[in-house]
Design an enzyme around this catalytic site. Sequence first.
Site, PDB file in Angstrom:
ATOM      1  N   HIS A 198      -9.100   6.775  10.135  1.00 46.81           N
ATOM      2  CA  HIS A 198      -7.920   6.535  10.960  1.00 46.81           C
ATOM      3  C   HIS A 198      -8.271   6.436  12.436  1.00 46.81           C
ATOM      4  CE1 HIS A 198      -5.167   7.723   7.542  1.00 46.81           C
ATOM      5  NE2 HIS A 198      -4.802   6.521   7.930  1.00 46.81           N
ATOM      6  N   ARG A 232       2.130   0.475  10.114  1.00 51.80           N
ATOM      7  CA  ARG A 232       1.796   1.808   9.595  1.00 51.80           C
ATOM      8  C   ARG A 232       2.657   2.813  10.339  1.00 51.80           C
ATOM      9  NH1 ARG A 232      -3.655  -0.384  10.741  1.00 51.80           N
ATOM     10  NH2 ARG A 232      -4.697  -0.755   8.757  1.00 51.80           N
ATOM     11  N   ARG A 269       5.612  -0.165   6.158  1.00 52.87           N
ATOM     12  CA  ARG A 269       5.075   0.616   5.050  1.00 52.87           C
ATOM     13  C   ARG A 269       5.571   2.051   5.182  1.00 52.87           C
ATOM     14  NH1 ARG A 269      -1.290   1.445   4.617  1.00 52.87           N
ATOM     15  NH2 ARG A 269      -0.894   2.793   6.400  1.00 52.87           N
ATOM     16  N   GLU A 300      -3.698  -1.073  -3.923  1.00 51.26           N
ATOM     17  CA  GLU A 300      -4.882  -0.435  -3.360  1.00 51.26           C
ATOM     18  C   GLU A 300      -5.504   0.570  -4.312  1.00 51.26           C
ATOM     19  OE1 GLU A 300      -3.787   1.667   0.220  1.00 51.26           O
ATOM     20  OE2 GLU A 300      -1.803   2.134  -0.544  1.00 51.26           O
ATOM     21  N   ASN A 329      -9.039  -1.404   2.167  1.00 46.29           N
ATOM     22  CA  ASN A 329      -9.757  -0.175   2.549  1.00 46.29           C
ATOM     23  C   ASN A 329      -9.775   0.837   1.405  1.00 46.29           C
ATOM     24  OD1 ASN A 329      -9.796  -1.475   4.947  1.00 46.29           O
ATOM     25  ND2 ASN A 329      -8.615   0.037   6.091  1.00 46.29           N
ATOM     26  N   ASP A 330      -8.595   1.135   0.868  1.00 43.62           N
ATOM     27  CA  ASP A 330      -8.541   2.093  -0.234  1.00 43.62           C
ATOM     28  C   ASP A 330      -9.029   1.485  -1.543  1.00 43.62           C
ATOM     29  OD1 ASP A 330      -7.890   4.521   0.850  1.00 43.62           O
ATOM     30  OD2 ASP A 330      -5.722   4.168   0.785  1.00 43.62           O
ATOM     31  N   ARG A 360     -14.575   6.409   2.323  1.00 41.46           N
ATOM     32  CA  ARG A 360     -14.683   5.449   3.411  1.00 41.46           C
ATOM     33  C   ARG A 360     -15.030   6.079   4.754  1.00 41.46           C
ATOM     34  NH1 ARG A 360      -8.302   3.724   3.590  1.00 41.46           N
ATOM     35  NH2 ARG A 360      -7.885   4.495   5.660  1.00 41.46           N
ATOM     36  N   CYS A 383      -4.233  -7.015   3.588  1.00 39.46           N
ATOM     37  CA  CYS A 383      -4.353  -6.296   4.852  1.00 39.46           C
ATOM     38  C   CYS A 383      -5.653  -5.494   4.720  1.00 39.46           C
ATOM     39  CB  CYS A 383      -3.126  -5.432   5.132  1.00 39.46           C
ATOM     40  SG  CYS A 383      -2.714  -4.258   3.861  1.00 39.46           S
TER      41      CYS A 383
END
Lengths: 588, 93
Positions: free
Chosen positions: A197, A304, A340, A441, A464-465, A475, A512
Amino acid sequence: MAPNEKMINKRGIAVSPGVIAGPALVLGVEDFRIPQRFVSVDAVSSEVARFEAALDAVCRDITENEEVARRQLGDQYGAIFAAHYQLIRDPKLIEEIETLIRDKCFSPEFASSRVLRKYAKEFQNLGSRYLAERATDLFDLEKRLLKQLLGERREELSHLTEPVVVLAHNLTPSETANLDRQFVHGFATEVGGRTSHTAILAGALEIPAVVGIGTFLSSVSGGELVIIDGNHGEVIIDPDEATLDRYRDAKARLHSVAERLLSLRPLTNETKDNVRVQIFGNIEFPDEVVHCTERGADGIGLYRTEFLYLEKNAEPTEEDHYSAYRQVVSAFADRPVVIRTLDLGADKVPASEEFSDLASENTVLGLRSIRLSLENLALFKTQLRAILRAGVHGDIRIMFPLISSLLELRQAKMILADVMEDLEEEGVAFRKDIPIGMMVEVPSAAMMASEFAREVDFFSIGTNDLIQYTLAADRSDPAVAQIYNAGDPSILRMIKMVVDAGLESEIPVTVCGQMSSDPKFLPLLIGIGLRQLSVTPHAIPALKEVVRSITLEEAERIAEQALSLDLARDVEHHLREELKKICPDLIL
Amino acid sequence: MTQPSVCRQRVVVNLDNGLHLVPCSQIARTSRRFSCDLRIVNGDTTADSKNVLDLMQLSAIKGTELDIEAVGDDAAEAIEELIALFDSNFDEP
């Protein structure tokens, strides 16, 4: 000035592009900033006296600690402080510090920090782990001395008055979010990965950043000139003139490419053969909308909302949510804004303290995201109400994160329907036909994409996930960074499955996640059928250039070749080579 | 002038965590009570026995053999006291 023979070069993971040089502000091992590295020749004797007074005060503190420890814990604990006392009273150590003040006009803070860190570094190289860990004792002494020396002058990150680059062991997402962009021009951390993050936030703040460098803070005292190269993941401490020159050139070159790319803004995102590709922006804060509009984004593909929860220590109210969403949607009158819902672990949400006991160490696989929302309906409904209400002001869409089963999706949709019913009864205006989408994801959702496609209005693939879960590679852990790879054939196949399912049910699919912000993946994604991307705002101009430089046929050929390769390494190489042919100056 | 006395004695580190900060500081404190030059040698590394930072850098883990060397009037006495510290294993259990 100090000579530069001590140039140190460190490598980490580049997470936010750009190059910056500035004086270092070191956080982490200690929280003190050394405001001044040098003192005037006239001040030397009074500075030495100031150092000695601070030393005496530290010794008094240590003696007090020793007595308390002996009384309350036992002699062997008192002995630790006795050792600290011996160490800080060491004549050789004191002489070394005082010599730096007298002969080199170092400030007492800088001199103490320099000398103690030099020894700490030597300790870290000692024969056994236990001995090496004694470096901590030296850091402790450094902290004590600096505290005495700086006294009231201790400076906080939030009270900066001049530009710095921040070097830290770690920055929490909220610390990163609160960095003062006026003065913090870049940062580098010892830990963290490409998609942590903190890294995502650095991109949002648009300041150069490098993470996952490994231990390096012990070689920096603060105040040194540091170059942060967010394109190559390099951090250079005390650069020499030649290096500085090189970086000035690189900065100028990047600037001219960026200028040229920005001139593409009024042009449509379409390929040479007129296939329209929509490029949306990913944002964290309402203010970032500007970054998207000024680069000609087609809308917001991922808002987000976590930082509404992280910024304060209290749960955001419905009005907090509503005003943030309204601000975003007003900037995009006719273009879509995808919001989201909460995507955090139980440990990060103040209102979910009752659940944080349940949060296991591995929150990545635990109670987080949509799971947390479904366990904490009050929290979830507050957010849903605000999204629905803001929906009357523009094209707002709602997206559920981390959906792993159809049951979960149906539960979330049911609660949304409940909230709509409540609003209806209360006579509050809201958007009744709000499009509902989900993040794909979790590998289970990708496998079941055809079934999910019948129950939602759109998909957004969260790479990403998806990469983290598919390859079982954390990650944020630099040790497995090689395994965590967007070019892995399993990931390409998974994305293709989802895109195909979307085409079959005629629902739009977006990617994304960091993968879509990387220009080399763009031809591949277009080639397998994607027509929408949602990316870090600063990546929009470069991606636009790629879109406008290829034909669909080329993209399909590149994708077909990529899908025939077995190894992530080969895929990456192939895509890089292809990009080099299409847009050579995008290769950094 | 009389010839300064020179003494040398070998000891073995018997501390589980090696010669860490606390024992190093005990050695330095004891050493500073004497006027003689005191050195402790571990292979190629020599430390001034009156200096904690120096002693730490001997990097002496459990089982390391160290030579204590003293040059000066009270050399014999100094060595005796240091040996006593090692013999008591620095009061560690």
